[in-house]
Design an enzyme around this catalytic site. Structure first.
Site, PDB file in Angstrom:
ATOM      1  N   SER A 102       0.824  -1.214   0.000  1.00  0.00           N
ATOM      2  CA  SER A 102       0.000   0.000   0.000  1.00  0.00           C
ATOM      3  C   SER A 102       0.859   1.266   0.000  1.00  0.00           C
ATOM      4  O   SER A 102       2.026   1.256   0.402  1.00  0.00           O
ATOM      5  CB  SER A 102      -0.933   0.012   1.199  1.00  0.00           C
ATOM      6  OG  SER A 102      -1.707  -1.161   1.212  1.00  0.00           O
TER       7      SER A 102
HETATM    8  N1  SAM Z   1      -0.596  -4.895   3.966  1.00  0.00           N
HETATM    9  C1  SAM Z   1       0.160  -5.269   2.799  1.00  0.00           C
HETATM   10  C2  SAM Z   1       1.575  -4.764   2.834  1.00  0.00           C
HETATM   11  O1  SAM Z   1       1.944  -4.056   3.777  1.00  0.00           O
HETATM   12  O2  SAM Z   1       2.322  -5.094   1.909  1.00  0.00           O
HETATM   13  C3  SAM Z   1      -0.499  -4.875   1.501  1.00  0.00           C
HETATM   14  C4  SAM Z   1      -1.786  -5.511   1.308  1.00  0.00           C
HETATM   15  S1  SAM Z   1      -2.291  -5.756  -0.352  1.00  0.00           S
HETATM   16  C5  SAM Z   1      -2.960  -4.166  -0.707  1.00  0.00           C
HETATM   17  C6  SAM Z   1      -3.697  -6.802   0.022  1.00  0.00           C
HETATM   18  C7  SAM Z   1      -3.318  -8.182   0.472  1.00  0.00           C
HETATM   19  O3  SAM Z   1      -4.480  -8.816   0.975  1.00  0.00           O
HETATM   20  C8  SAM Z   1      -2.791  -9.054  -0.654  1.00  0.00           C
HETATM   21  O4  SAM Z   1      -1.571  -9.605  -0.325  1.00  0.00           O
HETATM   22  C9  SAM Z   1      -3.870 -10.113  -0.795  1.00  0.00           C
HETATM   23  O5  SAM Z   1      -3.402 -11.368  -1.224  1.00  0.00           O
HETATM   24  C10 SAM Z   1      -4.418 -10.164   0.615  1.00  0.00           C
HETATM   25  N2  SAM Z   1      -5.765 -10.747   0.729  1.00  0.00           N
HETATM   26  C11 SAM Z   1      -6.816 -10.634  -0.128  1.00  0.00           C
HETATM   27  N3  SAM Z   1      -7.882 -11.307   0.332  1.00  0.00           N
HETATM   28  C12 SAM Z   1      -7.492 -11.872   1.515  1.00  0.00           C
HETATM   29  C13 SAM Z   1      -8.145 -12.690   2.471  1.00  0.00           C
HETATM   30  N4  SAM Z   1      -9.410 -13.101   2.313  1.00  0.00           N
HETATM   31  N5  SAM Z   1      -7.453 -13.069   3.572  1.00  0.00           N
HETATM   32  C14 SAM Z   1      -6.164 -12.682   3.752  1.00  0.00           C
HETATM   33  N6  SAM Z   1      -5.488 -11.917   2.872  1.00  0.00           N
HETATM   34  C15 SAM Z   1      -6.143 -11.499   1.774  1.00  0.00           C
END
Ligand code: SAM
Length: 265
Positions: A102
Site C-alpha cells: 500500500s
Molecule cells: N498490507 C500489505 C503490505 O503491507 O504489503 C499490503 C496488502 S495488499 C494491498 C492486500 C493483500 O491482501 C494481498 O496480499 C492479498 O493477497 C491479501 N488478501 C486478499 N484477500 C485476503 C483474504 N481473504 N485473507 C487474507 N489476505 C487477503
C-alpha cells in the site's frame, strides 16, 4: 619443447590473474555503477526521511509513534529489487501475484486511526509484503497478528519479517475473512484489502472499545475507508474516513457471506 613450456607457464599465469581479479559486478550483484552497500543504505535513509517530512507529516499524520515507525521500517526491503528506487514514493507498488504494497500515506493513516495503546493486540488482514505488519510492530507494547491468503506471499512475508528481526509477529496463511478466533478478542483490526461488506467474524472478534479500520466497496472500484469503534454492549459507531482504492478481499468467506455482512450505515 622450450616454447611449449613457456606457453604453458603463460597460460597458468593468465588463469591465476583472472582468479585473483574481482569481477565487475559488486558483491550484492546490483551492477558496477551501484553505490557500495553503506552508501546505498544512507541514500534510502535520506529518501525515507524526505517521505516522512514531505508526505506523511505534510498530509496530517501527527502520532509521533507512527512517524517514528515510518522513519524506521526500511520499505525498500519490502518491495521487489527492481522497484527499490521507487520505494519511498507515495504510491502503491506491485509485489507479485496481482497484489500491491500500500501507499505509505495510507499505511500511516490507517495505523494512526487504530489508536493503539500499550498491551493492545492487533490483527491485520492481508499481510502482502509484511510492511504494514512491521509498522504495527514498531508501535511500543503492541502484539501483532497477520493473515495472508496467497501462500507464496504468506511465506515470503514471514521470512522477510524474521530476517529483519520482527520475530514476534504472528503470521498465518489463510482466509482472513474469518479472522483468527483462537486469539480473539482483538483491540484493533486493520483490513488492507477491500470486501464489499463488513465481515461479521471480524466484528465479533473485536473487543469492546476496539477499533476496526477497513475499506469497503465493490470490487474493481473505489471504496470508502471506515473506522468503527465497538461501544459497550457491542454497538458499532461508524466514521467515514474518505475514498480509497484497495485490491479486493478474495476467498470463499467474502463470496459466501455477501448477504450476512454487517450493514453499513
Ligand atoms: N498490507 C500489505 C503490505 O503491507 O504489503 C499490503 C496488502 S495488499 C494491498 C492486500 C493483500 O491482501 C494481498 O496480499 C492479498 O493477497 C491479501 N488478501 C486478499 N484477500 C485476503 C483474504 N481473504 N485473507 C487474507 N489476505 C487477503
Amino acid at each position: 619443447m622450450l616454447s611449449n613450456l613457456t606457453l604453458a607457464l603463460m597460460l597458468l599465469f593468465t588463469a591465476l590473474l583472472a582468479a585473483l581479479t574481482p569481477a565487475c559486478a559488486s558483491p550484492s550483484g546490483v551492477g558496477p555503477t551501484a553505490p557500495p552497500p553503506d552508501e546505498e543504505a544512507d541514500i534510502f535513509t535520506q529518501q525515507r526521511e524526505s517521505m516522512v517530512i514531505e508526505t506523511i507529516e505534510r498530509r496530517g499524520i501527527t502520532d509521533e509513534r507512527v512517524l517514528k515507525a515510518m522513519r524506521t521500517v526500511p520499505r525498500h526491503l519490502f518491495v521487489p529489487e527492481d522497484q527499490r528506487d521507487h520505494a519511498y514514493g507515495d504510491y502503491p507498488l506491485p509485489i507479485g501475484y496481482g497484489q500491491t504494497i500500500s501507499q505509505p500515506y495510507i499505511v500511516a493513516l490507517m495505523t494512526q486511526l487504530l489508536e493503539l495503546k500499550e498491551g493492545d493486540k492487533v490483527l491485520e488482514i492481508g499481510t502482502g509484503s509484511g510492511y504494514q505488519a512491521a509498522i504495527l510492530a514498531e508501535i511500543p507494547g503492541v502484539e501483532v497478528y497477520t493473515i495472508e491468503i496467497i501462500p507464496a506471499l504468506a511465506k515470503s512475508a514471514r521470512e522477510r519479517l524474521e530476517s529483519l528481526g520482527y520475530t514476534s509477529i504472528h503470521c498465518k496463511e489463510g482466509d482472513g475473512y474469518y479472522g483468527w478466533p483462537e486469539h480473539a478478542p482483538f483491540d484493533a483490526i486493520i483490513v488492507t484489502a477491500a470486501p464489499d461488506h463488513v465481515p461479521q467474524p471480524l466484528v465479533d472478534q473485536l473487543a469492546e472499545g476496539g477499533r476496526l479500520v477497513i475499506p469497503v466497496g465493490p470490487p474493481g472500484s473505489y471504496q470508502t475507508l471506515w473506522k468503527f469503534v465497538k461501544r459497550p454492549g457491542g454497538e458499532l459507531q461508524a466514521f467515514n474516513m474518505g475514498g480509497v482504492a484497495f485490491v479486493p478481499l478474495t476467498g470463499e468467506g467474502v463470496k459466501e457471506s455477501r448477504e450476512h455482512g454487517w450493514p453499513l450505515p
